[in-house]
Scaffold this active site. Structure first.
Site, PDB file in Angstrom:
ATOM      1  N   HIS A  85      -8.262 -15.924  -3.617  1.00  0.00           N
ATOM      2  CA  HIS A  85      -9.003 -15.076  -2.670  1.00  0.00           C
ATOM      3  C   HIS A  85     -10.425 -15.606  -2.503  1.00  0.00           C
ATOM      4  O   HIS A  85     -11.129 -15.807  -3.500  1.00  0.00           O
ATOM      5  CB  HIS A  85      -9.072 -13.636  -3.189  1.00  0.00           C
ATOM      6  CG  HIS A  85      -7.784 -12.893  -3.055  1.00  0.00           C
ATOM      7  ND1 HIS A  85      -7.687 -11.680  -2.422  1.00  0.00           N
ATOM      8  CD2 HIS A  85      -6.531 -13.209  -3.467  1.00  0.00           C
ATOM      9  CE1 HIS A  85      -6.428 -11.268  -2.454  1.00  0.00           C
ATOM     10  NE2 HIS A  85      -5.714 -12.181  -3.097  1.00  0.00           N
ATOM     11  N   ASP A 118      -1.013  -4.944  -5.603  1.00  0.00           N
ATOM     12  CA  ASP A 118      -2.463  -4.800  -5.538  1.00  0.00           C
ATOM     13  C   ASP A 118      -3.052  -5.008  -6.928  1.00  0.00           C
ATOM     14  O   ASP A 118      -2.327  -5.019  -7.931  1.00  0.00           O
ATOM     15  CB  ASP A 118      -2.850  -3.448  -4.938  1.00  0.00           C
ATOM     16  CG  ASP A 118      -3.946  -3.622  -3.902  1.00  0.00           C
ATOM     17  OD1 ASP A 118      -4.816  -4.496  -4.117  1.00  0.00           O
ATOM     18  OD2 ASP A 118      -3.948  -2.908  -2.893  1.00  0.00           O
ATOM     19  N   GLU A 119      -4.363  -5.174  -6.969  1.00  0.00           N
ATOM     20  CA  GLU A 119      -4.999  -5.586  -8.234  1.00  0.00           C
ATOM     21  C   GLU A 119      -4.922  -4.529  -9.319  1.00  0.00           C
ATOM     22  O   GLU A 119      -5.074  -4.842 -10.499  1.00  0.00           O
ATOM     23  CB  GLU A 119      -6.458  -5.993  -7.968  1.00  0.00           C
ATOM     24  CG  GLU A 119      -7.439  -4.878  -7.627  1.00  0.00           C
ATOM     25  CD  GLU A 119      -7.368  -4.409  -6.184  1.00  0.00           C
ATOM     26  OE1 GLU A 119      -6.587  -4.988  -5.400  1.00  0.00           O
ATOM     27  OE2 GLU A 119      -8.071  -3.444  -5.837  1.00  0.00           O
ATOM     28  N   LYS A 148       0.856  -1.196   0.000  1.00  0.00           N
ATOM     29  CA  LYS A 148       0.000   0.000   0.000  1.00  0.00           C
ATOM     30  C   LYS A 148       0.883   1.235   0.000  1.00  0.00           C
ATOM     31  O   LYS A 148       1.930   1.219   0.635  1.00  0.00           O
ATOM     32  CB  LYS A 148      -0.918   0.014   1.222  1.00  0.00           C
ATOM     33  CG  LYS A 148      -1.893  -1.150   1.301  1.00  0.00           C
ATOM     34  CD  LYS A 148      -3.057  -1.011   0.353  1.00  0.00           C
ATOM     35  CE  LYS A 148      -3.881  -2.292   0.304  1.00  0.00           C
ATOM     36  NZ  LYS A 148      -5.031  -2.238  -0.586  1.00  0.00           N
ATOM     37  N   LYS A 175     -13.294  -5.912   5.465  1.00  0.00           N
ATOM     38  CA  LYS A 175     -13.992  -4.741   4.926  1.00  0.00           C
ATOM     39  C   LYS A 175     -14.991  -5.082   3.828  1.00  0.00           C
ATOM     40  O   LYS A 175     -15.851  -4.276   3.491  1.00  0.00           O
ATOM     41  CB  LYS A 175     -12.980  -3.720   4.380  1.00  0.00           C
ATOM     42  CG  LYS A 175     -12.355  -4.064   3.024  1.00  0.00           C
ATOM     43  CD  LYS A 175     -11.367  -2.994   2.536  1.00  0.00           C
ATOM     44  CE  LYS A 175     -10.686  -3.439   1.245  1.00  0.00           C
ATOM     45  NZ  LYS A 175      -9.592  -2.583   0.827  1.00  0.00           N
ATOM     46  N   HIS A 208      -6.416 -13.246  -7.657  1.00  0.00           N
ATOM     47  CA  HIS A 208      -7.204 -12.174  -7.023  1.00  0.00           C
ATOM     48  C   HIS A 208      -8.581 -12.131  -7.682  1.00  0.00           C
ATOM     49  O   HIS A 208      -8.703 -12.423  -8.868  1.00  0.00           O
ATOM     50  CB  HIS A 208      -6.467 -10.844  -7.200  1.00  0.00           C
ATOM     51  CG  HIS A 208      -6.977  -9.749  -6.315  1.00  0.00           C
ATOM     52  ND1 HIS A 208      -8.190  -9.137  -6.528  1.00  0.00           N
ATOM     53  CD2 HIS A 208      -6.440  -9.161  -5.220  1.00  0.00           C
ATOM     54  CE1 HIS A 208      -8.372  -8.213  -5.586  1.00  0.00           C
ATOM     55  NE2 HIS A 208      -7.322  -8.210  -4.781  1.00  0.00           N
ATOM     56  N   LYS A 221       2.160  -9.021  -1.970  1.00  0.00           N
ATOM     57  CA  LYS A 221       1.651  -9.029  -3.341  1.00  0.00           C
ATOM     58  C   LYS A 221       1.398  -7.626  -3.837  1.00  0.00           C
ATOM     59  O   LYS A 221       1.176  -6.700  -3.043  1.00  0.00           O
ATOM     60  CB  LYS A 221       0.378  -9.880  -3.451  1.00  0.00           C
ATOM     61  CG  LYS A 221      -0.801  -9.336  -2.693  1.00  0.00           C
ATOM     62  CD  LYS A 221      -1.991 -10.230  -2.844  1.00  0.00           C
ATOM     63  CE  LYS A 221      -3.115  -9.692  -3.663  1.00  0.00           C
ATOM     64  NZ  LYS A 221      -3.447  -8.316  -3.744  1.00  0.00           N
ATOM     65  N   GLN A 238      -4.075 -11.927   4.877  1.00  0.00           N
ATOM     66  CA  GLN A 238      -3.333 -10.779   4.368  1.00  0.00           C
ATOM     67  C   GLN A 238      -3.909  -9.474   4.884  1.00  0.00           C
ATOM     68  O   GLN A 238      -5.124  -9.350   5.017  1.00  0.00           O
ATOM     69  CB  GLN A 238      -3.445 -10.723   2.857  1.00  0.00           C
ATOM     70  CG  GLN A 238      -2.810 -11.874   2.154  1.00  0.00           C
ATOM     71  CD  GLN A 238      -2.901 -11.746   0.653  1.00  0.00           C
ATOM     72  OE1 GLN A 238      -2.185 -12.433  -0.030  1.00  0.00           O
ATOM     73  NE2 GLN A 238      -3.752 -10.891   0.136  1.00  0.00           N
ATOM     74  N   ALA A 239      -3.037  -8.531   5.103  1.00  0.00           N
ATOM     75  CA  ALA A 239      -3.481  -7.192   5.482  1.00  0.00           C
ATOM     76  C   ALA A 239      -2.640  -6.155   4.753  1.00  0.00           C
ATOM     77  O   ALA A 239      -1.403  -6.233   4.780  1.00  0.00           O
ATOM     78  CB  ALA A 239      -3.342  -7.011   6.993  1.00  0.00           C
ATOM     79  N   GLY A 271      -9.455  -5.567   4.230  1.00  0.00           N
ATOM     80  CA  GLY A 271      -9.826  -4.902   5.481  1.00  0.00           C
ATOM     81  C   GLY A 271      -9.452  -5.679   6.731  1.00  0.00           C
ATOM     82  O   GLY A 271     -10.063  -5.511   7.781  1.00  0.00           O
TER      83      GLY A 271
END
Ligand code: 3PG
Length: 413
Positions: free
Chosen positions: A300, A179-180, A151, A308, A267, A177, A361-362, A340
């Site tokens: 996933h 992100d998408e 992030k 979230k 994902h 990883k 995962q976070a 989330g």
């Protein structure tokens, strides 16, 4: 014109000769009529009787409505309806999840589950690594895998992304990883990012810690193998595909291509458009099954109603159980719980998953830690360790300050 009935209620069909689906239907029509129009539309019929349909064609290729239980209809599709050499998942979906969603006569319809017969399953590779393969690479035989999503989603340079990965590894994470939404934007070119991350992973390995990072290579169908090969040559140890935007065929292509030798992380971005309405769309369960069939090693599956993203605990549990189902003849696939997640949720997620074979995962739950990424990663790792040991997180936090700060910030229970 001869009339045909697709109703075979109570009939026991051979599960090796039919692809069997369950649908939840909302309609003002009598359920039998709705089920018949569904079977007709998806197999040998259309909205009206047709002079070109002969009985022998109908008998061989017509769908069979074998059960109606309230608003849940079970429909068996003869295997002869499917075309595996040319067709495969795109064609399977055109039958089991095609026009039916738009029929006027049916207000809402949801594909809840699909049972693929052996003759179809054998045409798909299944995971090459699966749970055991991932655990072997990571030398982590028992504990849940614990990861992060770099992030911010977009905007970091390759150097900063690699630094994030290194810090996560130093904090104990086994996985990270892309992100998408990150692929090959100018601010973070795929080549530079992959090379820089590979250096971080190699450094971590030389320091005694094994970690995987999934590089997102989601792209157009005609380019995906080439991009995956390049990423691999640049040092990618795992690659990621956004399955619902790239297509199931993308996973299958990568899993079947012998030049691709790294695990596939799947994902499910965009899934909410299909899965969120409990009465309409496609449940995550058949999507997870297809990801496994096509060769995903980690998929996933949701956070059991805890993170979230919208999700119902029992549906997500079914998704997870399907990852472990050995009766289908594939390696088991690692269920990934992501979206989330913060450390204070980890024990609940593991408990609800009912297994230590899970990757938690976070993103925000690591990068949002006041002590920075390394301490955030430590907080997540400590939460997983505590859950693995069966120690309440607040108890474990008494001697683990990074976890304590995370619980104070984001809460526990
Ligand atoms: C994902 O890829 O699952 C999300 O980007 C997770 O991010 P978050 O942990 O910050 O919600």
């Amino acid at each position: 014109m001869e009339e045909f009935s697709y109703l075979h209620l109570g009939e026991k069909v051979d599960p090796d000769k039919y692809l069997i689906c369950t649908y939840r239907i909302t309609t003002d029509l009598p359920m039998k009529k709705a089920a018949e129009s569904l079977a007709a539309e998806q197999t040998t019929g259309t909205w009206t009787g047709i002079s070109t349909l002969e009985r022998k064609t109908f008998e061989k290729y017509g769908g069979r409505v074998i059960g109606i239980d309230g608003n849940v209809v079970t429909l068996a599709y003869p295997v002869a309806d499917f075309s595996m050499d040319v067709g495969a998942v795109p064609q399977i979906l055109s039958i089991i999840a095609g026009n039916l969603f738009g029929l006027h006569s049916i207000d809402k319809i949801r594909l809840e589950d699909a049972f693929f017969p052996k003759s179809i399953r054998k045409e798909f590779p299944g995971p090459r690594f699966g749970i055991a393969g991932l655990r072997k690479i990571l030398k982590r035989p028992e504990k849940p895998l614990v990861g992060t999503i770099v992030k911010p989603k977009i905007g970091l340079s390759p150097k900063d992304t690699a630094k994030y990965v290194y810090e996560s590894g130093k904090g104990g994470l086994t996985n990270s990883k892309d992100d998408e939404t990150l692929v090959n934007q100018k601010f973070c070119p795929l080549e530079d990012r992959t090379v820089a991350i590979a250096e971080s992973l190699d450094k971590l390995k030389s320091e005694g810690h094994r970690m995987l990072h999934a590089i997102n290579i989601s792209t157009s169908g005609h380019k995906i193998i080439e991009v995956a090969e390049k990423a691999q040559a640049w040092g990618a140890k795992q690659i990621m595909v956004d399955v619902l935007t790239a297509g199931f065929a993308a996973i299958q292509a990568l899993a079947e291509d012998r030049s691709i030798k790294v695990p596939l992380h799947i994902h499910r971005t965009m899934h909410g458009a299909m899965t969120r309405d409990p009465l309409h769309g496609i449940a995550m369960l058949p999507i997870a099954k297809l990801c496994r069939m096509c060769g995903g090693d980690a998929v996933h599956v949701g956070t059991l109603g805890i993170g979230k993203m919208e999700g119902d605990p029992s549906g997500d549990r079914d998704n997870i159980d399907s990852c472990f189902d050995r009766s289908v003849g594939y390696k088991t696939v690692m269920p990934v719980c992501s979206g989330g997640v913060s450390p204070g949720m980890v024990d609940r997620i593991i408990e609800a998953a009912g297994s230590m074979d899970v990757q938690i995962q976070a993103g925000g739950g690591v990068a949002g830690h006041p002590g920075g990424v390394r301490k955030g990663a430590m907080g997540m790792s400590q939460a997983v360790d505590a859950a693995f040991l069966g120690i309440p997180l607040d108890e474990y936090a008494k001697t683990h300050p990074e976890l304590k700060i995370a619980l104070e910030l984001w809460g526990y229970r």
